[in-house]
Design a protein around this motif. Structure first.
Motif, PDB file in Angstrom:
ATOM      1  N   LEU A 143      37.079 -16.387   6.311  1.00 35.97           N
ATOM      2  CA  LEU A 143      36.258 -17.234   7.187  1.00 35.97           C
ATOM      3  C   LEU A 143      37.116 -17.902   8.258  1.00 35.97           C
ATOM      4  CD1 LEU A 143      33.873 -18.918   4.564  1.00 35.97           C
ATOM      5  CD2 LEU A 143      33.264 -17.138   6.203  1.00 35.97           C
ATOM      6  N   CYS A 153      26.677 -21.409   5.901  1.00 34.30           N
ATOM      7  CA  CYS A 153      27.180 -20.982   4.594  1.00 34.30           C
ATOM      8  C   CYS A 153      26.658 -21.944   3.521  1.00 34.30           C
ATOM      9  CB  CYS A 153      28.707 -20.984   4.576  1.00 34.30           C
ATOM     10  SG  CYS A 153      29.465 -19.945   5.826  1.00 34.30           S
ATOM     11  N   PHE A 176      28.681 -25.619   6.902  1.00 31.02           N
ATOM     12  CA  PHE A 176      29.176 -25.247   5.577  1.00 31.02           C
ATOM     13  C   PHE A 176      28.616 -26.199   4.526  1.00 31.02           C
ATOM     14  CE2 PHE A 176      32.258 -24.501   2.234  1.00 31.02           C
ATOM     15  CZ  PHE A 176      32.644 -23.174   2.425  1.00 31.02           C
ATOM     16  N   THR A 205      33.946 -26.335  12.178  1.00 31.45           N
ATOM     17  CA  THR A 205      33.223 -26.288  10.899  1.00 31.45           C
ATOM     18  C   THR A 205      32.750 -27.689  10.525  1.00 31.45           C
ATOM     19  OG1 THR A 205      34.572 -24.437  10.123  1.00 31.45           O
ATOM     20  CG2 THR A 205      33.383 -25.684   8.446  1.00 31.45           C
ATOM     21  N   ILE A 235      27.282 -19.332  11.703  1.00 33.89           N
ATOM     22  CA  ILE A 235      26.967 -18.908  10.338  1.00 33.89           C
ATOM     23  C   ILE A 235      26.756 -20.160   9.486  1.00 33.89           C
ATOM     24  CG2 ILE A 235      27.785 -17.741   8.253  1.00 33.89           C
ATOM     25  CD1 ILE A 235      29.193 -15.750   9.937  1.00 33.89           C
ATOM     26  N   TYR A 247      30.733 -22.805  11.930  1.00 28.43           N
ATOM     27  CA  TYR A 247      30.165 -22.810  10.576  1.00 28.43           C
ATOM     28  C   TYR A 247      29.485 -24.139  10.270  1.00 28.43           C
ATOM     29  CZ  TYR A 247      33.405 -18.885   9.691  1.00 28.43           C
ATOM     30  OH  TYR A 247      34.081 -17.703   9.743  1.00 28.43           O
ATOM     31  N   GLN A 288      36.851 -17.162  12.221  1.00 28.46           N
ATOM     32  CA  GLN A 288      36.605 -18.297  13.131  1.00 28.46           C
ATOM     33  C   GLN A 288      37.637 -18.313  14.256  1.00 28.46           C
ATOM     34  OE1 GLN A 288      37.025 -22.443  11.613  1.00 28.46           O
ATOM     35  NE2 GLN A 288      35.001 -22.730  12.497  1.00 28.46           N
TER      36      GLN A 288
END
Length: 590
Positions: free
Chosen positions: A478, A459, A491, A317, A457, A489, A482
């Motif tokens: 989330l 976000c 984020f 992330t 994704i 992500y 993951q």
């Protein structure tokens, strides 16, 4: 002392169903701040809308009395005619709504919409109204008030639209301001400044405030009294200090336990691997041309992204943090191919380990279709990202229909399964988005993004509209997704407590530039840049004895030209991003 507003035994229901607000009582004194706290769907917003009599058509006040005590005598708001209520709304009582895109007219300029309050209730001339509006725009943090005055809502970011809503509610200096989640779409530095501004206005005008929020840090900084609601009932109420220090009701204790916080101690993480990158952004620039509004003035160039370099390892992330208008969302849209970068920029995506990279900004139609299955986005404003004319089931299954995946029954089953994974019931599939609270709509957006089983994704502020307990569920979800599916992500957030929990790497953006980048442990415990320090200082904590330090926030959140010389930059002179220690980069003059 006579209360400014009294709410007695208020019960509200929809149609013939059970009451959604049951026997609610509270008083608001002149100049006082009362916080209404509770989860999404607890009845906070419905209670506040009843004060202004702007409930949905199906809703009715079944019992109770709402009284506003003015200089001219008491007004029973719950029994007043619609004509008389129009004189109260926007003048004596104003409201800041949670979803600015839904509340602002898309057909009128922001300046005209805010000025309307002064034209209707104060009889101000166009010139005088504009002067007051521009003054208010400056105070709520618009970097260019004149440009904001001329803009339409769709030309602004979510945070900028929310600032416009705050300005609209405060420009007439009402006796009572009802603020429904007024800072959820704002970055923490602007939130701190807006909360400080509301406090200033209260001191200047004696304005009372009802603050609807799920952020206990905001409550600790603002409220004198707290009312905690759950499923339409008051669970606990009283003075803020004893309630926040020692909550008595188990539900209030549960809210405190779910509140995210920046960890007190650092646990150093190993550096991120760079041998398997799912997304690379190299020297990404994006320039927008804004019309000047006059035939005699040249158009203005806005540099939304300037030399952005980011690398996202697979299964990790990467968080981008910064104020509204810093370029976070533009960078995210470029990463998804929804926005084309300037010439010379490069965005690469690898769907699987070892695969040849796709150049995102140069895709043909077939490549784009495949890419859209692998990369999805959860948007900041769930109301504008979900069609009001489509049932939840149709909105959820639409991506599967577009990509021709599964039969009708398989698509329905997957939609029901995804709703349950984000904490909603499958029997909600037949409803329309307007039947859900703001937090529930955001959960729908998360579920919809998961429908195609993507590998990346993006976000964009996915938890900003959620109360703390639901935010906790979404972050846990989330994390589980993951871990189980190897999701990556990108984020976007302004909530550092959320970022501290979920991110493996954090990039701080300001005016289109990355000013500091490091793993969260390094960034939060050894910040170097004045803007990063301001972000950390502005993070509200649910501790009444640790108020936000507005001076420190103002130093870092102010003009870059006023920062310490080592970090200063202008439009023509920008320092390089320098690696001060392994994995820790800061934009400064060495």
């Amino acid at each position: 002392m006579t209360p400014l507003l009294s709410v007695e035994n208020l019960s509200i229901g929809f149609g013939s169903g059970e009451a959604v607000v049951k026997d609610v009582n509270f008083d608001v004194m002149p100049g006082e701040t009362l916080a209404l706290v509770g989860e999404s769907g607890s009845g906070k917003t419905v209670t506040c809308r009843a004060v202004l009599r702007i409930l949905p058509r199906a809703a009715q006040i079944r019992s109770g009395r709402i009284t506003l005590n003015t200089e001219k005598g008491p007004l029973t708001l719950s029994e007043m005619s619609e004509r008389k209520m129009r004189d109260v709304r926007g003048d004596q009582v104003s409201m800041i709504f949670q979803e600015p895109m839904r509340s602002l007219s898309p057909l009128h300029r922001i300046g005209n919409q805010v000025s309307e309050v002064l034209w209707l209730h104060r009889g101000a001339s166009e010139k005088e109204a504009k002067r007051q509006v521009l003054q208010t725009f400056e105070r709520v943090g618009f970097p260019d008030p004149e440009r904001a005055y001329r803009s339409y809502p769709f030309e602004m970011s979510g945070g900028m639209r929310q600032r416009a809503m705050i300005a609209m509610a405060m420009v007439s200096k009402p006796d009572l301001l009802i603020a429904d989640e007024p800072t959820t779409a704002l970055d923490v530095t602007t939130q701190a400044q807006v909360l400080g501004l509301i406090k200033e206005l209260q001191q200047e005008t004696g304005m009372a405030l009802i603050l609807v929020t799920h952020d206990l840090g905001v409550v600790a900084n603002m409220a004198e009294k707290v009312v905690v609601m759950h499923k339409g009932r008051v669970m606990e109420a009283g003075a803020a200090e004893p309630l926040l220090k020692s909550p008595a009701h188990p539900y209030t204790q549960q809210l405190f336990n779910a509140a995210p916080a920046i960890p007190a101690e650092a646990t150093l993480a190993p550096p991120l691997p760079d041998d398997d990158l799912i997304l690379e952004m190299n020297k990404v620039n994006k320039t927008f041309t804004m019309r000047s509004g006059s035939a005699w003035k040249p158009d203005v160039l806005v540099h939304a992204c300037r030399g952005v370099d980011l690398k996202l390892p697979r299964g990790k992330t990467l968080a981008i943090v910064g104020e509204s208008g810093s370029g976070k969302t533009t960078a995210a849209r470029i990463a998804l191919g929804a926005e084309l970068p300037d010439e010379g920029s490069e965005v690469l995506f690898r769907a699987t380990p070892g695969a040849d990279p796709i150049t995102v900004h140069k895709m043909d139609r077939a490549t784009r279709t495949a890419f859209q299955r692998d990369a999805q986005m959860v948007f900041q404003d769930p109301y504008s990202s979900l069609s009001p004319r489509m049932r939840v089931q149709d909105a959820m299954t639409e991506p599967l229909e577009i990509h021709k995946i599964g039969t009708k029954s398989e698509q329905r089953d997957k939609a029901a399964q995804m709703l349950q994974r984000v904490g909603l019931n499958s029997d909600m599939l037949k409803r329309y988005p307007h039947a859900f609270s703001g937090g529930q709509r955001q959960r729908l957006s998360v579920a919809r993004a998961m429908m195609l089983d993507p590998s990346l994704i993006v976000c964009d502020e996915p938890t900003s509209a959620l109360d703390v307990s639901v935010q906790e569920q979404i972050l846990t979800l989330l994390e589980e997704l993951q871990e189980g599916l190897g999701l990556s992500y990108l984020f976007i957030s302004h909530d550092l407590a959320v970022v501290a929990r979920i991110a493996d790497e954090v990039a701080v953006m300001r005016q289109g530039l990355i000013v500091e980048q490091a793993p969260p442990d390094t960034l939060f415990y050894n910040p170097q840049h004045p803007y990063t320090k301001a972000l950390i200082a502005a993070q509200p904590e649910p501790d009444i004895e640790r108020p936000i330090n507005l001076k420190l926030v103002a130093q870092g959140a102010g003009s870059p030209e006023k920062w310490a010389e080592a970090f200063r930059f202008t439009d023509t002179m920008v320092p390089s991003l320098v690696e001060l220690e392994p994995g820790h980069k800061v934009r400064c003059h060495v």
